[in-house]
Write a protein that holds these residues in place. Structure first.
Motif, mmCIF file in Angstrom:
data_model
loop_
_atom_site.group_PDB
_atom_site.id
_atom_site.type_symbol
_atom_site.label_atom_id
_atom_site.label_comp_id
_atom_site.label_asym_id
_atom_site.label_seq_id
_atom_site.Cartn_x
_atom_site.Cartn_y
_atom_site.Cartn_z
ATOM 1 N N GLU A 33 12.051 -8.595 6.256
ATOM 2 C CA GLU A 33 13.387 -8.291 5.738
ATOM 3 C C GLU A 33 13.314 -7.270 4.594
ATOM 4 O OE1 GLU A 33 16.889 -10.690 3.423
ATOM 5 O OE2 GLU A 33 15.858 -11.733 5.054
ATOM 6 N N VAL A 34 12.358 -7.447 3.709
ATOM 7 C CA VAL A 34 12.187 -6.505 2.596
ATOM 8 C C VAL A 34 11.817 -5.117 3.117
ATOM 9 C CG1 VAL A 34 10.714 -5.930 0.620
ATOM 10 C CG2 VAL A 34 11.620 -8.247 0.877
ATOM 11 N N LEU A 35 10.896 -5.051 4.064
ATOM 12 C CA LEU A 35 10.463 -3.755 4.596
ATOM 13 C C LEU A 35 11.609 -3.016 5.279
ATOM 14 C CD1 LEU A 35 6.947 -4.701 6.012
ATOM 15 C CD2 LEU A 35 7.457 -3.420 3.915
ATOM 16 N N VAL A 36 12.453 -3.744 5.993
ATOM 17 C CA VAL A 36 13.606 -3.112 6.647
ATOM 18 C C VAL A 36 14.642 -2.715 5.597
ATOM 19 C CG1 VAL A 36 15.524 -3.487 8.246
ATOM 20 C CG2 VAL A 36 13.216 -4.240 8.864
ATOM 21 N N HIS A 37 14.916 -3.609 4.659
ATOM 22 C CA HIS A 37 15.904 -3.327 3.616
ATOM 23 C C HIS A 37 15.516 -2.100 2.787
ATOM 24 C CE1 HIS A 37 19.017 -4.114 0.649
ATOM 25 N NE2 HIS A 37 18.093 -3.974 -0.298
ATOM 26 N N ARG A 38 14.230 -1.973 2.475
ATOM 27 C CA ARG A 38 13.739 -0.841 1.680
ATOM 28 C C ARG A 38 13.445 0.396 2.526
ATOM 29 N NH1 ARG A 38 13.639 -1.397 -3.975
ATOM 30 N NH2 ARG A 38 13.837 -3.620 -4.370
ATOM 31 N N ARG A 39 13.744 0.305 3.812
ATOM 32 C CA ARG A 39 13.601 1.408 4.775
ATOM 33 C C ARG A 39 12.151 1.856 4.998
ATOM 34 N NH1 ARG A 39 18.936 4.049 2.512
ATOM 35 N NH2 ARG A 39 20.392 2.946 3.860
ATOM 36 N N HIS A 40 11.239 0.910 4.887
ATOM 37 C CA HIS A 40 9.847 1.200 5.259
ATOM 38 C C HIS A 40 9.645 0.945 6.744
ATOM 39 C CE1 HIS A 40 8.764 1.884 1.149
ATOM 40 N NE2 HIS A 40 9.238 0.701 0.809
ATOM 41 N N ASP A 73 -0.434 -8.081 7.061
ATOM 42 C CA ASP A 73 -1.381 -6.963 7.056
ATOM 43 C C ASP A 73 -0.639 -5.626 7.060
ATOM 44 O OD1 ASP A 73 -3.617 -8.582 6.996
ATOM 45 O OD2 ASP A 73 -4.014 -8.414 9.158
ATOM 46 N N LEU A 74 0.409 -5.535 7.880
ATOM 47 C CA LEU A 74 1.213 -4.311 7.905
ATOM 48 C C LEU A 74 1.882 -4.091 6.555
ATOM 49 C CD1 LEU A 74 2.497 -1.908 9.385
ATOM 50 C CD2 LEU A 74 4.315 -3.480 10.125
ATOM 51 N N THR A 75 2.390 -5.149 5.950
ATOM 52 C CA THR A 75 3.008 -5.051 4.624
ATOM 53 C C THR A 75 2.004 -4.509 3.610
ATOM 54 O OG1 THR A 75 4.474 -6.895 5.144
ATOM 55 C CG2 THR A 75 4.174 -6.359 2.804
ATOM 56 N N ALA A 76 0.783 -5.021 3.635
ATOM 57 C CA ALA A 76 -0.251 -4.556 2.710
ATOM 58 C C ALA A 76 -0.574 -3.080 2.942
ATOM 59 C CB ALA A 76 -1.503 -5.410 2.855
ATOM 60 N N GLN A 77 -0.626 -2.657 4.208
ATOM 61 C CA GLN A 77 -0.884 -1.241 4.516
ATOM 62 C C GLN A 77 0.216 -0.358 3.942
ATOM 63 O OE1 GLN A 77 -1.251 -0.804 8.755
ATOM 64 N NE2 GLN A 77 -2.903 -2.305 8.885
ATOM 65 N N ILE A 78 1.465 -0.785 4.118
ATOM 66 C CA ILE A 78 2.592 -0.007 3.604
ATOM 67 C C ILE A 78 2.547 0.040 2.085
ATOM 68 C CG2 ILE A 78 5.114 0.024 3.370
ATOM 69 C CD1 ILE A 78 5.193 -1.056 6.304
ATOM 70 N N GLN A 79 2.247 -1.086 1.453
ATOM 71 C CA GLN A 79 2.162 -1.112 -0.010
ATOM 72 C C GLN A 79 1.073 -0.186 -0.516
ATOM 73 O OE1 GLN A 79 1.685 -5.291 -0.788
ATOM 74 N NE2 GLN A 79 3.862 -5.553 -1.212
ATOM 75 N N ARG A 80 -0.092 -0.191 0.134
ATOM 76 C CA ARG A 80 -1.171 0.714 -0.279
ATOM 77 C C ARG A 80 -0.731 2.166 -0.128
ATOM 78 N NH1 ARG A 80 -4.425 -3.339 1.988
ATOM 79 N NH2 ARG A 80 -4.460 -2.326 4.017
ATOM 80 N N ILE A 82 2.362 3.458 -0.207
ATOM 81 C CA ILE A 82 3.391 3.902 -1.165
ATOM 82 C C ILE A 82 2.907 3.849 -2.610
ATOM 83 C CG2 ILE A 82 5.283 3.317 0.372
ATOM 84 C CD1 ILE A 82 5.796 0.808 -1.254
ATOM 85 N N ARG A 83 1.800 3.173 -2.859
ATOM 86 C CA ARG A 83 1.289 3.078 -4.226
ATOM 87 C C ARG A 83 0.179 4.067 -4.542
ATOM 88 N NH1 ARG A 83 1.315 -3.479 -4.962
ATOM 89 N NH2 ARG A 83 3.583 -3.642 -5.075
ATOM 90 N N THR A 84 -0.126 4.947 -3.616
ATOM 91 C CA THR A 84 -1.146 5.958 -3.886
ATOM 92 C C THR A 84 -0.595 6.986 -4.860
ATOM 93 O OG1 THR A 84 -0.467 7.324 -2.029
ATOM 94 C CG2 THR A 84 -2.232 5.715 -1.618
ATOM 95 N N PRO A 85 -1.440 7.642 -5.628
ATOM 96 C CA PRO A 85 -0.952 8.650 -6.576
ATOM 97 C C PRO A 85 -0.143 9.757 -5.911
ATOM 98 C CG PRO A 85 -3.251 8.137 -7.013
ATOM 99 C CD PRO A 85 -2.877 7.440 -5.735
ATOM 100 N N ALA A 87 1.865 9.528 -3.315
ATOM 101 C CA ALA A 87 3.206 9.032 -3.004
ATOM 102 C C ALA A 87 4.062 8.927 -4.267
ATOM 103 C CB ALA A 87 3.120 7.676 -2.316
ATOM 104 N N ARG A 88 3.466 8.548 -5.388
ATOM 105 C CA ARG A 88 4.226 8.425 -6.636
ATOM 106 C C ARG A 88 4.683 9.774 -7.162
ATOM 107 N NH1 ARG A 88 0.275 5.203 -10.042
ATOM 108 N NH2 ARG A 88 -0.803 4.592 -8.181
ATOM 109 N N GLY A 89 3.953 10.843 -6.832
ATOM 110 C CA GLY A 89 4.285 12.165 -7.317
ATOM 111 C C GLY A 89 5.431 12.834 -6.557
ATOM 112 N N ARG A 90 5.865 12.244 -5.458
ATOM 113 C CA ARG A 90 6.933 12.850 -4.645
ATOM 114 C C ARG A 90 8.276 12.646 -5.235
ATOM 115 N NH1 ARG A 90 5.094 10.610 1.139
ATOM 116 N NH2 ARG A 90 2.932 10.927 0.782
#
Length: 90
Positions: A33-40, A73-80, A82-85, A87-90
């Motif tokens: 639900e969070v992944l869909v809500h946040r459009r990931h 596992d998919l959630t963890a992949q998505i979190q990794r 979006i948390r890379t440097p 991705a944060r610079g965009r």
């Protein structure tokens, strides 16, 4: 710094809390639900047989995940991702 625990993959930063129980359906539903809500993800649906059908974008093919652990596992992949440097610079 990379930390390793016997039952987890390497993790950079933060704290790792070892799981004592397998992921539950409720936990997978909440993360989906969070992944869909946040459009990931565009869509995530639990199938009656315990599998999950996920689609990252409207025109993307549907992926079949084998249970709650695969959703986490998919959630963890998505979190990794979006948390890379980069991705944060965009």
């Amino acid at each position: 710094m990379v930390r390793r625990t016997p039952d987890h993959r390497p993790y950079r930063g933060g704290h790792i809390i070892p799981r004592r129980n397998p992921p539950t359906d409720a936990e997978a539903r909440a993360w989906a639900e969070v992944l869909v809500h946040r459009r990931h993800l565009y869509a995530a649906v639990a199938a009656p047989n315990g599998q999950w059908l996920v689609q990252p974008a409207p025109a993307a093919p549907v992926r079949v995940l084998d249970g709650p652990a695969a959703v986490l596992d998919l959630t963890a992949q998505i979190q990794r991702r979006i948390r890379t440097p980069e991705a944060r610079g965009r």
